[in-house]
Scaffold this motif. Structure first.
Motif, PDB file in Angstrom:
ATOM      1  N   PRO A 225     -25.335  42.344  10.768  1.00 22.63           N
ATOM      2  CA  PRO A 225     -25.546  41.366  11.855  1.00 22.63           C
ATOM      3  C   PRO A 225     -24.619  40.157  11.753  1.00 22.63           C
ATOM      4  O   PRO A 225     -24.117  39.667  12.768  1.00 22.63           O
ATOM      5  CB  PRO A 225     -27.013  40.960  11.684  1.00 22.63           C
ATOM      6  CG  PRO A 225     -27.656  42.132  11.026  1.00 22.63           C
ATOM      7  CD  PRO A 225     -26.612  42.672  10.102  1.00 22.63           C
ATOM      8  N   ALA A 226     -24.388  39.682  10.528  1.00 24.41           N
ATOM      9  CA  ALA A 226     -23.493  38.532  10.353  1.00 24.41           C
ATOM     10  C   ALA A 226     -22.067  38.898  10.741  1.00 24.41           C
ATOM     11  O   ALA A 226     -21.363  38.110  11.400  1.00 24.41           O
ATOM     12  CB  ALA A 226     -23.535  38.052   8.905  1.00 24.41           C
ATOM     13  N   ILE A 228     -21.122  41.207  12.851  1.00 24.29           N
ATOM     14  CA  ILE A 228     -21.087  41.347  14.312  1.00 24.29           C
ATOM     15  C   ILE A 228     -21.029  39.970  14.972  1.00 24.29           C
ATOM     16  O   ILE A 228     -20.298  39.753  15.944  1.00 24.29           O
ATOM     17  CB  ILE A 228     -22.314  42.140  14.809  1.00 24.29           C
ATOM     18  CG1 ILE A 228     -22.205  43.607  14.367  1.00 24.29           C
ATOM     19  CG2 ILE A 228     -22.444  42.056  16.325  1.00 24.29           C
ATOM     20  CD1 ILE A 228     -23.444  44.429  14.674  1.00 24.29           C
ATOM     21  N   THR A 229     -21.797  39.023  14.439  1.00 25.33           N
ATOM     22  CA  THR A 229     -21.818  37.670  14.985  1.00 25.33           C
ATOM     23  C   THR A 229     -20.447  37.015  14.893  1.00 25.33           C
ATOM     24  O   THR A 229     -19.976  36.376  15.841  1.00 25.33           O
ATOM     25  CB  THR A 229     -22.857  36.805  14.249  1.00 25.33           C
ATOM     26  OG1 THR A 229     -24.149  37.407  14.365  1.00 25.33           O
ATOM     27  CG2 THR A 229     -22.902  35.398  14.815  1.00 25.33           C
ATOM     28  N   PHE A 232     -18.147  38.685  17.418  1.00 26.55           N
ATOM     29  CA  PHE A 232     -18.496  38.311  18.794  1.00 26.55           C
ATOM     30  C   PHE A 232     -18.008  36.906  19.125  1.00 26.55           C
ATOM     31  O   PHE A 232     -17.324  36.687  20.125  1.00 26.55           O
ATOM     32  CB  PHE A 232     -20.007  38.406  18.996  1.00 26.55           C
ATOM     33  CG  PHE A 232     -20.461  37.872  20.329  1.00 26.55           C
ATOM     34  CD1 PHE A 232     -20.390  38.661  21.468  1.00 26.55           C
ATOM     35  CD2 PHE A 232     -20.947  36.576  20.442  1.00 26.55           C
ATOM     36  CE1 PHE A 232     -20.788  38.166  22.704  1.00 26.55           C
ATOM     37  CE2 PHE A 232     -21.344  36.070  21.670  1.00 26.55           C
ATOM     38  CZ  PHE A 232     -21.261  36.865  22.803  1.00 26.55           C
ATOM     39  N   PHE A 233     -18.344  35.940  18.271  1.00 30.75           N
ATOM     40  CA  PHE A 233     -18.017  34.552  18.596  1.00 30.75           C
ATOM     41  C   PHE A 233     -16.520  34.281  18.539  1.00 30.75           C
ATOM     42  O   PHE A 233     -16.013  33.454  19.303  1.00 30.75           O
ATOM     43  CB  PHE A 233     -18.780  33.594  17.680  1.00 30.75           C
ATOM     44  CG  PHE A 233     -20.150  33.267  18.188  1.00 30.75           C
ATOM     45  CD1 PHE A 233     -20.320  32.430  19.281  1.00 30.75           C
ATOM     46  CD2 PHE A 233     -21.266  33.816  17.596  1.00 30.75           C
ATOM     47  CE1 PHE A 233     -21.580  32.137  19.767  1.00 30.75           C
ATOM     48  CE2 PHE A 233     -22.534  33.539  18.072  1.00 30.75           C
ATOM     49  CZ  PHE A 233     -22.692  32.693  19.170  1.00 30.75           C
ATOM     50  N   VAL A 346     -16.618  44.288  18.397  1.00 28.14           N
ATOM     51  CA  VAL A 346     -17.976  44.483  17.872  1.00 28.14           C
ATOM     52  C   VAL A 346     -18.168  45.938  17.455  1.00 28.14           C
ATOM     53  O   VAL A 346     -18.704  46.227  16.380  1.00 28.14           O
ATOM     54  CB  VAL A 346     -19.019  44.070  18.926  1.00 28.14           C
ATOM     55  CG1 VAL A 346     -20.420  44.505  18.497  1.00 28.14           C
ATOM     56  CG2 VAL A 346     -18.984  42.562  19.144  1.00 28.14           C
TER      57      VAL A 346
END
Length: 418
Positions: A225-226, A228-229, A232-233, A346
């Motif tokens: 999740p980190a 991917i974050t 994404f950002f 992603v």
């Protein structure tokens, strides 16, 4: 969609731009960028010593090979092993430089006070190497910012300036101008250490910070999740014309460089590192735009403007420079290319994370220059693994497939801004 974009432009973009120009984050970013040539040199020294070819390994066991191994070990000693010492100087130096203050005095104070905080310095001579590397990186960063903030404020106070006669050389006058601010700063850090040791009974500040802050944050940053974050950002910021890579650089360096160093030393099993993104996600630049260029060459027949930008962008894109594409196509504020520009990185992050987690590719252990061409970067970052190159090639194919339908959509919008 138009209303949402307008809201982001009005509220989110100014906030993100403010974060990206925040003086402490800029100092961290510039401080790490300054030592990047040493980090890359140290990474390649490690790669040469651990290159996974039996003939090479046997050669390193010979007399001549032993000299090569020792030479590379010395390079590692002068780079990765003393990374905290390096940024203890470069971060406060960069902070003061950006503020127009005395950068040399600030950098030297950062290094001097970091040495004061080192455990065991009271017992005798010799700098302790055990805490010179990435394991005390957070202390180096926090101390550097504290010292830079305090010293630059004091240095600007006329009441603390020791004025000398006009005939005194400028270098001497500048040195004396920094005398009282330097004295106050170094005393402040010394008192802080005494309080930590005597009042809180924490004899090893480095170990305390590493166990309570650094390790937990690095562990959290090494989850899917980190990752991917981050992916994404980075691209979400780029969509609005903000340099996502630069804005996130302090995070990338602070959390992912220690992970890389641990992998290189064989003491860590971290999937997500800075070269993880460079080798498997940011191929051709942010957004894996080299795959977009390939899709344009294959599918674009009527849009001469797209093909012209693709021809212009392919040469720098091979070396991961894609500003001509991001601003020339453009991808910035493009309603057509926004979706694949966000989705492709992603998806590639998920694929690369999974492939590493199941053992298809080795962990990334080498900091390769960000301009290293795709596929070759995957091979080198994984310590010379062909599966690393294969994963990068597979991800390029996936990104090509993701971009292709949107290039076809852009074809149907001939004469319309994409």
């Amino acid at each position: 969609m138009k209303g949402l974009l307008q809201w982001f432009e009005e509220y989110f973009v100014p906030f993100a731009a403010k974060v990206g120009s925040q003086k402490h984050l800029v100092a961290i970013r510039d401080g790490f960028i300054a030592i990047m040539p040493l980090i890359i040199a140290g990474s390649f020294a490690v790669l040469i010593n651990v290159f996974p070819v039996d003939a090479w390994t046997k050669f390193l066991d010979t007399t001549v090979g032993g000299y090569i191994r020792s030479t590379n070990g010395n390079i590692w000693t002068g780079s990765f092993m003393i990374m905290s010492y390096l940024v203890a100087f470069t971060i406060p130096y960069s902070f003061a430089k950006n503020k127009g203050s005395n950068e040399l005095a600030t950098g030297l104070l950062g290094l001097a006070t970091f040495i004061i905080l080192m455990p065991g310095m009271e017992e005798g001579w010799g700098l302790p190497n055990a805490w010179a590397g990435t394991n005390s990186l957070f202390v180096s960063i926090f101390n550097g910012l504290f010292v830079a903030e305090l010293f630059t404020r004091l240095f600007g106070n006329d009441k603390l300036v020791i004025k000398l006669p006009d005939g005194v050389p400028p270098a001497v006058a500048k040195s004396f101008a920094a005398l009282l601010p330097s004295l106050i700063t170094i005393v402040a850090v010394s008192v802080i250490k005494v309080i930590w040791v005597e009042a809180f009974e924490i004899s090893n500040i480095m170990e305390f910070v590493m166990n309570t802050i650094q390790k937990p944050l690095i562990g959290m940053a090494n989850t899917l999740p980190a990752a991917i974050t981050v992916a994404f950002f980075n691209h979400f910021l780029w969509f609005f014309g903000l340099h996502g890579s630069n804005i996130l650089e302090p995070l990338m360096q602070s959390l992912y460089l220690p992970a890389l160093e641990a992998n290189a030393a064989g003491t860590g099993q971290f999937i997500v590192t800075k070269p993880f993104f460079d080798a498997f996600v940011y191929m051709g630049g942010s957004g894996t735009t080299i795959a977009l260029l390939a899709a344009i060459f294959v599918a674009s027949k009527r849009r001469k403007d797209l093909r012209d930008i693709a021809k212009l962008g392919i040469a720098p894109g091979i070396f991961n420079i894609n500003e001509p594409v991001i601003f020339g196509l453009p991808i910035v504020l493009s309603p057509v290319f926004f979706i694949p520009f966000i989705i492709a990185p992603v998806v590639l992050t998920i694929i690369a994370f999974t492939a590493t987690a199941i053992g298809f590719v080795p962990l990334t252990t080498v900091m390769v220059p960000w301009t290293t061409p795709p596929v070759l970067g995957g091979y080198l970052a994984t310590g010379g693994s062909f599966t690393g190159g294969a994963l990068a090639l597979f991800n390029l194919a996936v990104a090509f497939i993701i971009y292709l339908p949107f290039v076809l959509i852009a074809e149907k919008l001939d004469g319309v801004e994409v």
